[in-house]
Design an enzyme around this catalytic site. Structure first.
Site, PDB file in Angstrom:
ATOM      1  N   LYS A 130      58.435   6.895 -10.981  1.00  0.00           N
ATOM      2  CA  LYS A 130      58.488   7.555 -11.309  1.00  0.00           C
ATOM      3  C   LYS A 130      58.117   7.784 -12.382  1.00  0.00           C
ATOM      4  O   LYS A 130      58.050   6.082 -12.756  1.00  0.00           O
ATOM      5  CB  LYS A 130      59.035   9.079 -11.271  1.00  0.00           C
ATOM      6  CG  LYS A 130      58.912  10.886 -12.044  1.00  0.00           C
ATOM      7  CD  LYS A 130      58.230  11.027 -10.459  1.00  0.00           C
ATOM      8  CE  LYS A 130      58.441  11.928 -10.739  1.00  0.00           C
ATOM      9  NZ  LYS A 130      57.786  13.201  -9.333  1.00  0.00           N
ATOM     10  N   ASP A 170      52.823  15.363 -11.327  1.00  0.00           N
ATOM     11  CA  ASP A 170      54.163  16.225 -11.438  1.00  0.00           C
ATOM     12  C   ASP A 170      53.062  17.244 -12.491  1.00  0.00           C
ATOM     13  O   ASP A 170      53.053  17.576 -12.572  1.00  0.00           O
ATOM     14  CB  ASP A 170      55.134  14.891 -12.110  1.00  0.00           C
ATOM     15  CG  ASP A 170      56.406  16.196 -10.878  1.00  0.00           C
ATOM     16  OD1 ASP A 170      57.073  16.021 -10.472  1.00  0.00           O
ATOM     17  OD2 ASP A 170      56.876  16.261 -12.051  1.00  0.00           O
TER      18      ASP A 170
HETATM   19  P1  NDP Z   1      52.173  22.480 -12.426  1.00  0.00           P
HETATM   20  O1  NDP Z   1      53.094  20.995 -14.358  1.00  0.00           O
HETATM   21  O2  NDP Z   1      52.185  22.523 -11.861  1.00  0.00           O
HETATM   22  O3  NDP Z   1      53.709  23.286 -12.686  1.00  0.00           O
HETATM   23  C1  NDP Z   1      55.237  23.658 -13.405  1.00  0.00           C
HETATM   24  C2  NDP Z   1      55.485  25.279 -13.803  1.00  0.00           C
HETATM   25  O4  NDP Z   1      56.888  24.648 -13.846  1.00  0.00           O
HETATM   26  C3  NDP Z   1      54.265  25.759 -14.443  1.00  0.00           C
HETATM   27  O5  NDP Z   1      54.474  27.023 -14.767  1.00  0.00           O
HETATM   28  C4  NDP Z   1      55.237  25.949 -15.901  1.00  0.00           C
HETATM   29  O6  NDP Z   1      55.540  27.032 -16.899  1.00  0.00           O
HETATM   30  C5  NDP Z   1      57.324  25.728 -15.627  1.00  0.00           C
HETATM   31  N1  NDP Z   1      57.784  24.611 -15.892  1.00  0.00           N
HETATM   32  C6  NDP Z   1      58.040  23.738 -16.561  1.00  0.00           C
HETATM   33  N2  NDP Z   1      58.603  23.000 -16.784  1.00  0.00           N
HETATM   34  C7  NDP Z   1      59.154  24.338 -18.230  1.00  0.00           C
HETATM   35  C8  NDP Z   1      60.830  24.592 -18.693  1.00  0.00           C
HETATM   36  N3  NDP Z   1      60.979  23.231 -19.394  1.00  0.00           N
HETATM   37  N4  NDP Z   1      60.975  25.751 -18.591  1.00  0.00           N
HETATM   38  C9  NDP Z   1      60.536  26.946 -17.812  1.00  0.00           C
HETATM   39  N5  NDP Z   1      59.246  26.618 -16.920  1.00  0.00           N
HETATM   40  C10 NDP Z   1      58.678  25.627 -17.053  1.00  0.00           C
HETATM   41  O7  NDP Z   1      53.885  21.736 -11.610  1.00  0.00           O
HETATM   42  P2  NDP Z   1      54.577  21.326 -10.741  1.00  0.00           P
HETATM   43  O8  NDP Z   1      54.053  22.913  -9.546  1.00  0.00           O
HETATM   44  O9  NDP Z   1      53.479  19.992  -9.524  1.00  0.00           O
HETATM   45  O10 NDP Z   1      55.706  21.159 -10.454  1.00  0.00           O
HETATM   46  C11 NDP Z   1      56.684  22.407 -10.591  1.00  0.00           C
HETATM   47  C12 NDP Z   1      57.852  21.303 -10.359  1.00  0.00           C
HETATM   48  O11 NDP Z   1      57.716  21.139  -8.485  1.00  0.00           O
HETATM   49  C13 NDP Z   1      58.700  19.986 -10.909  1.00  0.00           C
HETATM   50  O12 NDP Z   1      59.922  19.927 -10.682  1.00  0.00           O
HETATM   51  C14 NDP Z   1      57.761  19.070  -9.839  1.00  0.00           C
HETATM   52  O13 NDP Z   1      58.889  17.277  -9.724  1.00  0.00           O
HETATM   53  C15 NDP Z   1      57.630  19.113  -8.662  1.00  0.00           C
HETATM   54  N6  NDP Z   1      57.615  18.387  -7.399  1.00  0.00           N
HETATM   55  C16 NDP Z   1      56.592  18.580  -7.506  1.00  0.00           C
HETATM   56  C17 NDP Z   1      55.253  17.637  -6.209  1.00  0.00           C
HETATM   57  C18 NDP Z   1      54.097  17.845  -6.373  1.00  0.00           C
HETATM   58  O14 NDP Z   1      53.078  17.576  -5.261  1.00  0.00           O
HETATM   59  N7  NDP Z   1      53.053  18.890  -7.577  1.00  0.00           N
HETATM   60  C19 NDP Z   1      56.297  16.952  -5.497  1.00  0.00           C
HETATM   61  C20 NDP Z   1      57.793  17.398  -5.257  1.00  0.00           C
HETATM   62  C21 NDP Z   1      58.154  17.947  -6.444  1.00  0.00           C
HETATM   63  P3  NDP Z   1      54.662  26.461 -18.172  1.00  0.00           P
HETATM   64  O15 NDP Z   1      53.182  26.609 -17.904  1.00  0.00           O
HETATM   65  O16 NDP Z   1      54.664  27.736 -18.947  1.00  0.00           O
HETATM   66  O17 NDP Z   1      55.060  25.503 -18.796  1.00  0.00           O
HETATM   67  O1  2IT Z   2      58.030  14.388  -7.019  1.00  0.00           O
HETATM   68  C1  2IT Z   2      57.400  14.445  -6.102  1.00  0.00           C
HETATM   69  O2  2IT Z   2      57.832  13.734  -4.912  1.00  0.00           O
HETATM   70  C2  2IT Z   2      56.129  15.017  -6.408  1.00  0.00           C
HETATM   71  N1  2IT Z   2      55.898  15.269  -7.801  1.00  0.00           N
HETATM   72  C3  2IT Z   2      55.151  14.313  -5.647  1.00  0.00           C
HETATM   73  C4  2IT Z   2      55.088  12.536  -5.453  1.00  0.00           C
HETATM   74  C5  2IT Z   2      53.806  11.771  -4.884  1.00  0.00           C
HETATM   75  O3  2IT Z   2      53.817  10.650  -4.803  1.00  0.00           O
HETATM   76  O4  2IT Z   2      52.477  12.730  -4.491  1.00  0.00           O
END
Ligand code: NDP
Ligand code: 2IT
Length: 450
Positions: A130, A170
């Site tokens: 990461k 992420d």
């Molecule tokens: P994005 O940046 O696309 O979206 C993040 C969302 O979460 C936004 O709505 C944001 O609001 C909100 N958010 C972030 N930080 C905070 C906080 N401290 N308090 C409240 N709201 C918060 O990220 P992703 O959708 O890609 O990721 C979301 C989660 O999923 C994370 O935990 C990530 O690690 C996990 N994840 C993502 C993967 C992926 O493929 N993208 C894969 C597996 C897990 P705001 O815009 O107001 O900050």
């Molecule tokens: O937390 C996760 O699994 C991710 N942000 C996606 C990682 C990846 O390599 O696609």
């Protein structure tokens, strides 16, 4: 006499905290895994003798670097960049990059540690890593984001490669950021390789990758419900977040007949008691991805309620999908959810539920899918993107969605295999931890002491 499990756990915790002072998120993630693994290996001396769990908590290496860039006013800005290469026992390091002001070593170490187990669960040959930065893309222009990404990659490129370490997106890193970083990597190496995943379709990206994490988290809840003779159709669903994962969790829940009643961002949540329509969700996706607006604007547009500064766990729902960030659902939230009739939780975000929240779900036998299983669909399709890049081919959407569906089902079944208790309850957390651990641990044993 053998020490008791709780004595073993306390000894393990003391060592972990001594070696990693002040890293509370990292301690939380490791102790959650240790709670399943220490009892599991107690009668398997090969793992204890070779100190496998201790070795898994120690990253292979951590790279920290300075990232300098110039903002639109010509001022020099300084951020910190990181890459944690946690474990490559079963494949190249693989895991996302997070750009958010809360990024620090503890947060990235917890994410890298979790990634090792998650990637193992996918059944694909990927190790765990990461990275990211405390850079905040939210209040920056496109040009500032581009200059930051180019500077970040100018340092990171020394440490990554398609057979070494393959980052992805992420929080705060979507297709725009991946495009800038991939472009810079290509320019510096004069090579077009699958060094990042989550790329645009025009330059080596995979269909279904954008949807995969959210879709996968819903497929997992579908399988947990099916196990109990239940289904998503007609169920009320609370989702937190409004980013990549939340958007596609909402889309799949709607497709399967669910009523999605909430979405959120860091300013609060919107409540739409009758469930949102796909067209309304499309509007939110455009708001978040293109106009980069706040979720309150959706409430203003559609006449939904907006609850400023609050999280969406107080409204009555059957299913909950936390899809925003770590520790966004605590014991009080868990109690409220269960009291209001929630029967299943699937974690789209990484470690969104606090340990006390998890304990409450377990004690009330709420179906609980931990993030390392429930959100593994994203990295799984990243693995398929890597395969397509190596083969210099693009697979079709229906094929990729079918692969994702099968991978999620297999993860569900593995968790069930290792997590079934005598009382008929499936402890998906224990199942995920043990299934994820076993493959990595056995590969580490094969390599001897390294
Ligand atoms: P994005 O940046 O696309 O979206 C993040 C969302 O979460 C936004 O709505 C944001 O609001 C909100 N958010 C972030 N930080 C905070 C906080 N401290 N308090 C409240 N709201 C918060 O990220 P992703 O959708 O890609 O990721 C979301 C989660 O999923 C994370 O935990 C990530 O690690 C996990 N994840 C993502 C993967 C992926 O493929 N993208 C894969 C597996 C897990 P705001 O815009 O107001 O900050
Ligand atoms: O937390 C996760 O699994 C991710 N942000 C996606 C990682 C990846 O390599 O696609």
């Amino acid at each position: 006499m053998l020490p008791s499990i709780s004595e073993e756990l306390e000894k393990f915790r003391a060592g972990l905290e001594r070696r990693n002072p002040g890293e509370s998120e990292f301690h939380q993630a490791v102790m959650e895994v240790a709670g399943s693994i220490i009892p599991f290996i107690q009668d398997k001396p090969v793992y204890t003798k070779h100190r496998i769990l201790e070795r898994m908590t120690e990253p292979d290496r951590i790279i920290i670097f300075r990232v300098c860039w110039e903002d639109d006013q010509g001022r020099v800005r300084v951020n910190r960049g990181y890459r944690i290469q946690q474990n490559n026992a079963i494949g190249p390091y693989k895991g996302g990059l997070r750009f958010h002001p809360t990024v620090n070593l503890s947060v990235l170490k917890f994410l890298a540690f979790e990634q090792v187990f998650k990637n193992s669960l996918t059944g694909l040959p990927m190790g765990g890593g990461k990275g990211g930065s405390d850079f905040n893309p939210k209040d920056k222009s496109d040009h500032e984001v581009m200059r930051f990404c180019q500077s970040f990659m100018t340092e990171l490129y020394h440490h990554i490669g398609p057979d070494t370490d393959v980052p992805a997106g992420d929080i705060g890193v979507g297709q725009r950021e991946i495009g800038y970083m991939f472009g810079q990597h290509k320019r510096m190496t004069n090579e077009f390789t699958g060094v990042l995943t989550g790329k645009g379709l025009e330059y080596g990206g995979s269909l279904i990758r954008t949807e995969a994490t959210g879709y996968g988290a819903v497929y997992f809840i579908e399988d947990m419900l099916a196990e109990q003779g239940e289904q998503i159709d007609g169920r009320r669903v609370a989702i937190s977040g409004a980013g990549n994962v939340a958007q596609y969790a909402a889309e799949k829940a709607i497709q399967l007949g669910g009523k999605v009643v909430t979405l959120s961002d860091s300013s609060g949540f919107v409540y739409c008691p009758d469930g949102m329509e796909q067209e309304q969700l499309d509007w939110v996706v455009d708001l978040k991805n293109n106009r980069r607006g706040r979720i309150k604007e959706a409430a203003d547009e559609f006449g939904w309620e907006f609850h400023e500064g609050q999280r969406p766990w107080s409204v009555p729902v059957d299913l909950a999908l936390p899809c925003a960030t770590q520790n966004e659902l605590d014991a009080e939230d868990a109690k409220l959810l269960v009291k209001n009739g929630c029967i299943a939780v699937s974690e789209g975000a990484n470690m969104p539920t606090t340990q006390a929240g998890i304990d409450y779900f377990q004690a009330t036998r709420t179906l609980y899918a931990p993030s390392k299983a429930a959100n593994a669909g994203g990295v799984a399709v990243s693995g398929l993107e890597m395969s397509q890049n190596i083969a210099k081919m693009s697979w079709e959407e229906a094929h990729l969605d079918e692969r994702l569906r099968k991978i999620m089902q297999r993860i569900h079944d593995h968790c069930k295999e290792y997590g079934s208790n005598n009382n008929g309850h499936i402890d998906y957390l224990k199942g995920a931890n043990i299934a994820g651990f076993t493959k990595v641990a056995n590969a580490m044993l094969a390599y001897g002491v390294i």
